[in-house]
Design a protein around this motif. Structure first.
Motif, PDB file in Angstrom:
ATOM      1  N   ASP A  38      11.122   0.813 -34.337  1.00 32.77           N
ATOM      2  CA  ASP A  38      11.552   1.262 -33.013  1.00 32.77           C
ATOM      3  C   ASP A  38      12.931   1.924 -33.015  1.00 32.77           C
ATOM      4  O   ASP A  38      13.221   2.753 -32.164  1.00 32.77           O
ATOM      5  CB  ASP A  38      11.557   0.096 -32.023  1.00 32.77           C
ATOM      6  CG  ASP A  38      10.156  -0.341 -31.639  1.00 32.77           C
ATOM      7  OD1 ASP A  38       9.220   0.487 -31.703  1.00 32.77           O
ATOM      8  OD2 ASP A  38       9.983  -1.516 -31.269  1.00 32.77           O
ATOM      9  N   TYR A  39      13.776   1.546 -33.956  1.00 33.03           N
ATOM     10  CA  TYR A  39      15.146   2.083 -33.993  1.00 33.03           C
ATOM     11  C   TYR A  39      15.291   3.294 -34.894  1.00 33.03           C
ATOM     12  O   TYR A  39      16.007   4.235 -34.565  1.00 33.03           O
ATOM     13  CB  TYR A  39      16.127   0.985 -34.421  1.00 33.03           C
ATOM     14  CG  TYR A  39      16.145  -0.160 -33.456  1.00 33.03           C
ATOM     15  CD1 TYR A  39      16.733  -0.040 -32.202  1.00 33.03           C
ATOM     16  CD2 TYR A  39      15.539  -1.369 -33.780  1.00 33.03           C
ATOM     17  CE1 TYR A  39      16.728  -1.095 -31.293  1.00 33.03           C
ATOM     18  CE2 TYR A  39      15.535  -2.433 -32.881  1.00 33.03           C
ATOM     19  CZ  TYR A  39      16.120  -2.274 -31.649  1.00 33.03           C
ATOM     20  OH  TYR A  39      16.104  -3.310 -30.756  1.00 33.03           O
ATOM     21  N   THR A  40      14.627   3.290 -36.055  1.00 38.19           N
ATOM     22  CA  THR A  40      14.808   4.391 -37.010  1.00 38.19           C
ATOM     23  C   THR A  40      13.656   5.389 -37.001  1.00 38.19           C
ATOM     24  O   THR A  40      13.761   6.448 -37.601  1.00 38.19           O
ATOM     25  CB  THR A  40      14.981   3.845 -38.440  1.00 38.19           C
ATOM     26  OG1 THR A  40      13.823   3.075 -38.793  1.00 38.19           O
ATOM     27  CG2 THR A  40      16.224   2.994 -38.558  1.00 38.19           C
ATOM     28  N   GLY A  41      12.557   5.065 -36.359  1.00 35.30           N
ATOM     29  CA  GLY A  41      11.422   5.981 -36.290  1.00 35.30           C
ATOM     30  C   GLY A  41      10.520   5.859 -37.504  1.00 35.30           C
ATOM     31  O   GLY A  41      10.364   4.781 -38.075  1.00 35.30           O
ATOM     32  N   PHE A  42       9.947   6.974 -37.921  1.00 35.15           N
ATOM     33  CA  PHE A  42       8.993   6.993 -39.021  1.00 35.15           C
ATOM     34  C   PHE A  42       9.701   7.127 -40.357  1.00 35.15           C
ATOM     35  O   PHE A  42      10.701   7.829 -40.479  1.00 35.15           O
ATOM     36  CB  PHE A  42       8.014   8.166 -38.851  1.00 35.15           C
ATOM     37  CG  PHE A  42       7.179   8.035 -37.618  1.00 35.15           C
ATOM     38  CD1 PHE A  42       6.029   7.254 -37.623  1.00 35.15           C
ATOM     39  CD2 PHE A  42       7.538   8.671 -36.451  1.00 35.15           C
ATOM     40  CE1 PHE A  42       5.270   7.109 -36.483  1.00 35.15           C
ATOM     41  CE2 PHE A  42       6.776   8.543 -35.298  1.00 35.15           C
ATOM     42  CZ  PHE A  42       5.630   7.753 -35.319  1.00 35.15           C
ATOM     43  N   SER A  43       9.149   6.448 -41.362  1.00 32.59           N
ATOM     44  CA  SER A  43       9.679   6.556 -42.718  1.00 32.59           C
ATOM     45  C   SER A  43       8.552   6.290 -43.703  1.00 32.59           C
ATOM     46  O   SER A  43       7.462   5.863 -43.315  1.00 32.59           O
ATOM     47  CB  SER A  43      10.829   5.575 -42.945  1.00 32.59           C
ATOM     48  OG  SER A  43      10.369   4.248 -42.825  1.00 32.59           O
TER      49      SER A  43
END
Length: 98
Positions: A38-43
């Protein structure tokens, strides 16, 4: 304008093919796991014989655009977006003209 849904398996394949070409190896020698936070997005965590890499959204999109152009013969810049379905996982949406 229509939307094409690209499933998680094809996103992983796109990253594997991108890395394989970049590092002159077989796509079968690349392991990829996609994540969403939720904080850093997709990885993505990318593992090869030369080590482990952490990819962020920008790198995933670059690999996916190359895959779309070469395999789907579609415009990879026609509105590509990563998304998450809590039940079915990560997928990409591509808007295109039919």
């Amino acid at each position: 304008m229509q939307k094409l849904i690209i499933p998680e398996e094809d996103i992983v394949l796109a990253i594997c093919m991108y890395i394989a070409e970049e590092q002159n190896m077989s796509a079968d020698d690349v392991q990829v796991e996609l994540f969403y936070d939720d904080y850093t997005g997709f990885s993505a965590e990318v593992v090869t014989s030369s080590g482990k890499q952490e990819w962020m959204t920008k790198q995933i999109i670059a690999a996916l655009r190359k895959w779309i152009k070469e395999n789907l013969h579609a415009d990879p810049y026609a509105g590509l977006k990563l998304d998450l379905d809590r039940r079915n996982g990560i997928y990409a949406r591509l808007r295109y003209n039919s």
